[in-house]
Design an enzyme around this catalytic site. Sequence first.
Site: not given
Ligand code: PHB
Length: 389
Positions: A72, A200, A292, A296, A384
């Site tokens: 990505h 997000y 989460p 990280k 990130y």
């Molecule tokens: C996930 O795909 O479970 C996931 C992806 C990004 C995040 C947290 C969880 O920031």
Amino acid sequence: MRTQVVIIGGGPSGLLLGQLLHRIGVEAVVLERQTRDYVLSRIRAGVLERGMVELMATAGVDARLKEEGLPHDGTLISYREEIFRIDFAKHTGTPVMVYGQTEVTRDLYEARENIGAETYFEVEDVEIEGANTDRPSVHFTKDGTRHQIACDFIAGCDGFHGISRRTIPEEVRTEYEKVYPFGWLGIISETPPVNHELIYANSDRGFALCSMRSMTRSRYYIQCSMADSVDNWSDDQFWTELKRRLPQSLSNDMVTGPSVEKSIAPLRSFVTEPMRWGRLFLCGDAAHIVPPTGAKGLNTAASDVHYLFEGLKSWYGDGDAAGLDGYSEKALARVWKAERFSWWFSTLMHRFPDQSEFDLRMQWAELDFLRSNEAAQKAMAENYVGLPY
Ligand code: PHB
Ligand code: APR
């Protein structure tokens, strides 16, 4: 029994370390409290930094990751009616790899079986003895029989609830913790993701995240109360709430379907210092937890494994103890930066129960700044995709 390194915990940290050590001819035994199936039923995040991808390659376990992982180059952030993109490729030249942690763990178990390395599952009452001496050992019970393994070093990779951290005397340890006043309700569904990159969302109704495991398997989350229960959420209710937290231009296209997994996870920031006591070295969730947001957890475990592996390699290769002596300091310097990023991103994106109108304006102002300022986007992108080891 005797081995060179005893690894307590057969999660991703312990397995990755074991595989790396095998590549340089160092013998390690893994002790895991659960069964292999149980470990592989745990669902965790799914975004790998470049450093983790490189470690999987060094460990020789990246064949499926290369085949099935989804690179990505950016991510979307939405708030109010705005949507903007953080371009990882432009700002860092590096993508992240979307590949489930469960798959990472599965690949590592398969590799471990292929090399015939020793793994004890369903061990009980694991105890560490003499960690601060030159002759450490680990004791455990398997099928009712007590065993002892003498070793050179112990890697405490047994997660937040493990025994390794608690073996370090309280007067030596300092713990730092922040518990967030909400959780994440997450589902997996066999549906195509709503977008080819993650989204997000900061919304009036709380945070939401659109992620994926593949182009046919989606992972979605919504912020919820920790007092909530999955029984209160039918699939229909989940989809309705998720859509309400996304801009309409995105939610209009969302394909919904039955969930194949549904659970609520708490959010916590936690660090223990130091990460080494004598010949015991803590790695991953045994030493630190992040919320989460930003994925990280596994990636920070991976940088610990990298520093410990390099330290052990120098020790076994050249008798050089400098890497091991500097382990805790080096690992913690990077851990705290990942803690900061996860805390910042969590604070920016969620609705807090005691949030004032002022606090809300601060979130919007910061999101406006991030949307319009290239330097802020670069800082976000660098964090990130993962800070250098
Ligand atoms: C996930 O795909 O479970 C996931 C992806 C990004 C995040 C947290 C969880 O920031
Ligand atoms: N003895 C042996 N094994 C133990 C013990 C014990 N006393 N206590 C816990 N374990 C095992 C757990 O059953 C688990 O399989 O240690 C393992 C630790 O694995 P994780 O919790 O996955 O931690 P880690 O390997 O450091 O991985 C870090 O995984 O948990 C996520 O969010 C975390 O993404 C991060 C990454």
